[in-house]
Scaffold this motif. Structure first.
Motif, PDB file in Angstrom:
ATOM      1  N   ALA A  82       0.828  -1.202   0.000  1.00 21.62           N
ATOM      2  CA  ALA A  82       0.000   0.000   0.000  1.00 21.62           C
ATOM      3  C   ALA A  82       0.863   1.253   0.000  1.00 21.62           C
ATOM      4  CB  ALA A  82      -0.933  -0.004   1.213  1.00 21.62           C
ATOM      5  N   ALA A  94       0.842  -2.561   5.088  1.00 25.95           N
ATOM      6  CA  ALA A  94      -0.371  -3.069   4.445  1.00 25.95           C
ATOM      7  C   ALA A  94      -0.047  -3.451   3.010  1.00 25.95           C
ATOM      8  CB  ALA A  94      -1.483  -2.019   4.480  1.00 25.95           C
ATOM      9  N   THR A  96      -1.461  -6.201  -0.568  1.00 28.75           N
ATOM     10  CA  THR A  96      -2.351  -7.205  -1.160  1.00 28.75           C
ATOM     11  C   THR A  96      -1.529  -8.161  -2.013  1.00 28.75           C
ATOM     12  OG1 THR A  96      -2.814  -5.746  -3.040  1.00 28.75           O
ATOM     13  CG2 THR A  96      -4.382  -5.720  -1.209  1.00 28.75           C
ATOM     14  N   THR A 139      -6.852  -7.210   1.767  1.00 27.91           N
ATOM     15  CA  THR A 139      -5.733  -6.409   2.264  1.00 27.91           C
ATOM     16  C   THR A 139      -5.182  -7.017   3.554  1.00 27.91           C
ATOM     17  OG1 THR A 139      -6.659  -4.380   1.329  1.00 27.91           O
ATOM     18  CG2 THR A 139      -4.992  -4.131   3.046  1.00 27.91           C
ATOM     19  N   ARG A 141      -2.609  -6.683   6.881  1.00 28.81           N
ATOM     20  CA  ARG A 141      -2.083  -5.609   7.723  1.00 28.81           C
ATOM     21  C   ARG A 141      -1.323  -6.199   8.909  1.00 28.81           C
ATOM     22  NH1 ARG A 141      -4.917  -0.999   6.165  1.00 28.81           N
ATOM     23  NH2 ARG A 141      -6.892  -1.437   5.088  1.00 28.81           N
TER      24      ARG A 141
END
Length: 329
Positions: A82, A94, A96, A139, A141
């Motif tokens: 991210a 973060a 994906t 996502t 984290r």
């Protein structure tokens, strides 16, 4: 503002940006083709020994081409951060895992987790093996501790119905950065009163068996607790490109294969009395067979060839927690 003042300010800003880029460029190596390591789920080791076999397993020994994490994308999957720049301190990372149809939201559980994440600075300090949580949209984290410098984020996972992957992405933390040298080979480490001794063969391109013995107060620890389904987890990172191997217990020893000669940093996670700890070692992988015998803290005089001026206690491991732990030099 006078024109000369604005120009001077722009030049200074440009110098700072170029300087940061040069520092990062010294440590951020190019991505390379790689194949994900694969090996069976490990069996528990006995009497204070931790041992190995990697995620996504198909055999006890990883192939010579099995270094993972050298590229951000492979076989239709990509690791997307991210934010690729974060400030120093305790920060949320973060990301994906992008597939052909968008973020992946279905994973196989490997060693009790859907995804294993290693965050390490490129000089192989600040090592943290953590397990992020996943939002419904895919996502991931997790909070990690970051110091200034270039970092590597390594995600080890297996999408449901797909192949196992280890993908890596670069993360930069601005600030004053002085890389720490790895130092000479060190096969013994101390962490929180535990002594951990590594022994075995360190030969490039050949099947390698390593053993790790954990002791405390001169007594072998024979009641290591399972952590993520195994008695020990060993992560090996190659100096220079941060190529990744992750292996687990198999018949009381670590079975893997180092693909090249060079310096590697090994991080061993083990759990005792409810706490996960990490012991770190620096090893030199040779081109010809050489047996690196166990290096003991308790009996340094047993090896007559050992340099008496060397201090095996100079290198100590870091401490950790149940779901994430770090190690610095």
């Amino acid at each position: 503002m006078r024109t000369s003042t604005r120009v001077l300010g722009f030049v200074l800003a440009l110098v700072l940006v170029l300087g940061a880029g040069w520092a990062a460029g010294r440590w951020l190596g190019p991505d390379e083709e790689s194949v994900t390591a694969a090996s069976d789920h490990g069996h528990e080791a006995g009497a204070g020994e931790a041992a190995a076999g990697g995620h996504g397993a198909h055999g006890a020994t990883a192939s010579a081409a099995a270094l993972g994490g050298l590229q951000v994308s492979e076989h239709g999957h990509s690791l997307t951060l991210a934010r690729s720049t974060l400030p120093a301190g305790r920060q949320e990372v973060a990301f994906t895992i992008e597939g052909e149809d968008g973020p992946v939201t279905a994973y196989d559980v490997e060693h009790e987790k859907e995804l294993h994440l290693v965050v390490v600075r490129r000089d192989l300090t600040g090592f943290q093996h953590v397990h992020p949580t996943r939002d419904a949209d895919g996502t991931w984290r997790v909070d990690v501790d970051l110091e200034p410098g270039p970092w590597r984020v390594l995600a080890d996972f297996k999408p449901t119905g797909g192949e196992a992957h280890v993908l890596g992405a670069d993360l930069f933390v601005p600030g004053d950065f002085e890389p720490e040298p790895l130092g000479e080979q060190e096969l013994a480490a101390s962490v929180d009163g535990y002594d951990v001794n590594l022994g075995g063969s360190l030969t490039a391109g050949a099947a390698t068996t390593l053993t790790a013995t954990v002791s405390r107060g001169g007594e072998v620890v024979d009641d290591l607790q399972p952590y993520l389904g195994a008695t020990g987890h060993l992560v090996a990172l190659r100096a220079g490109d941060v190529g990744y191997l992750h292996v687990h217990p198999e018949d009381g020893a670590f079975h893997t294969e180092f693909p090249s000669v060079g310096t590697y940093r090994l991080f061993l996670d083990f759990k005792h009395e409810g706490v996960v700890r990490t012991a770190a070692f620096t090893v030199q992988v040779d081109g010809a067979g050489h047996d690196h015998g166990t290096h003991s803290h308790e009996n340094p005089d047993e090896n007559p060839d050992e340099n008496p001026d060397e201090n095996p206690d100079e290198n100590s491991g870091g401490t950790g927690s149940e779901d994430g732990h770090s190690h610095d030099h």
